[in-house]
Design a protein around this motif. Structure first.
Motif, short mmCIF file in Angstrom:
data_model
loop_
_atom_site.label_atom_id
_atom_site.label_comp_id
_atom_site.label_asym_id
_atom_site.label_seq_id
_atom_site.Cartn_x
_atom_site.Cartn_y
_atom_site.Cartn_z
N ILE A 27 0.82 -1.15 0.12
CA ILE A 27 0.00 0.15 -0.03
C ILE A 27 0.93 1.21 0.12
O ILE A 27 1.64 1.42 0.58
N VAL A 28 0.55 2.29 -0.69
CA VAL A 28 0.99 3.45 -0.76
C VAL A 28 0.79 4.36 0.47
O VAL A 28 -0.32 4.17 0.92
N PRO A 29 1.74 4.84 1.22
CA PRO A 29 1.57 5.55 2.52
C PRO A 29 0.33 6.54 2.47
O PRO A 29 0.54 7.16 1.25
N ASP A 30 -0.42 6.80 3.36
CA ASP A 30 -1.58 8.00 3.10
C ASP A 30 -0.78 9.15 3.67
O ASP A 30 -0.43 9.36 4.86
N ARG A 31 -0.53 10.02 2.71
CA ARG A 31 0.01 11.28 3.08
C ARG A 31 -0.88 12.55 3.02
O ARG A 31 -0.61 13.78 2.92
N SER A 32 -2.36 12.23 3.00
CA SER A 32 -3.10 13.25 3.27
C SER A 32 -3.02 14.50 4.15
O SER A 32 -3.36 15.51 3.84
#
Length: 220
Positions: A27-32
């Motif tokens: 999974i791509v890290p959540d950078r929101s």
């Protein structure tokens, strides 16, 4: 300069990113929360000593720190959970496959490779000797830098030579300060009185790789 580049690293055996499948549980890290922060990458984070302190000292950057070895990563992840730095993503994966599938071209401000395995019996696995290094440079922003540190002078001599002759990267080499404590290895080597070396390599304007527009398909 561009012509020189085409005669050097673009004549090397090409890395083949399309052959690498995504890491397990990818999974791509959540950078929101930190979408606007510049991205920094650390390859081989170990137990996270450098990553944890960097995240604390640089709240204006988002660090993605990758470690492949399970026991080291578990120690790192535990400390990261305690620290609760929203600008730190701890990733358990093989760095090459993960970077291929997660990192966009021209998106990373700085890449740390601190005290990698010297691979003395298999020099083809040293970072600057690998075709993958061209792909890694495609992920680096223009003006961005790769920071390599090692206590093995022969490794540093080769890296400096490759930076100059193959990758055509402006670079500076210096000795690490004797009181530096970025990683557990660095602390140990300096305490023994060893010299540690650092090479800072910069991606200059107009630098071209064969992967400047390549991105993994979302179905991969």
């Amino acid at each position: 300069m561009t012509h020189h580049l085409e005669l050097s690293h673009q004549q090397q055996r090409a890395f083949q990113p399309q052959k690498l499948s995504a890491p397990r549980d990818f999974i791509v890290p959540d950078r929101s929360i930190n979408a606007e922060l510049p991205l920094v990458l650390e390859i081989g984070a170990g137990k996270g000593k450098h990553a944890l302190s960097f995240a604390q000292q640089n709240p204006d950057k988002h660090l993605i720190a990758i470690e492949r070895t399970r026991n080291k990563f578990d120690a790192f992840a535990k400390l990261a959970a305690q620290q609760k730095s929203s600008n730190l993503s701890a990733i358990h994966a093989d760095a090459i496959a993960w970077i291929v599938h997660a990192i966009a071209p021209n998106s990373i401000e700085r890449i740390f490779i601190l005290y990698p395995n010297p691979e003395q019996h298999n020099p083809n696995q040293q970072w600057l000797n690998m075709p993958f290094f061209e792909f890694l440079l495609s992920r680096l922003q223009v003006g961005g830098e790769v920071v390599l540190a090692t206590n093995i002078e022969a490794y540093m001599d080769n890296a400096e030579q490759q930076a100059n002759e193959v990758w055509c990267l402006p670079n500076t080499r210096h000795k690490v300060a004797s009181d530096s404590q970025r990683t557990h290895f660095e602390v140990k080597y300096l305490a023994r009185g060893e010299t540690c070396w650092q090479l800072n390599m910069r991606k200059s304007e107009g630098y071209k790789t064969r992967f400047d527009t390549w991105q993994a398909s979302s179905e991969a």
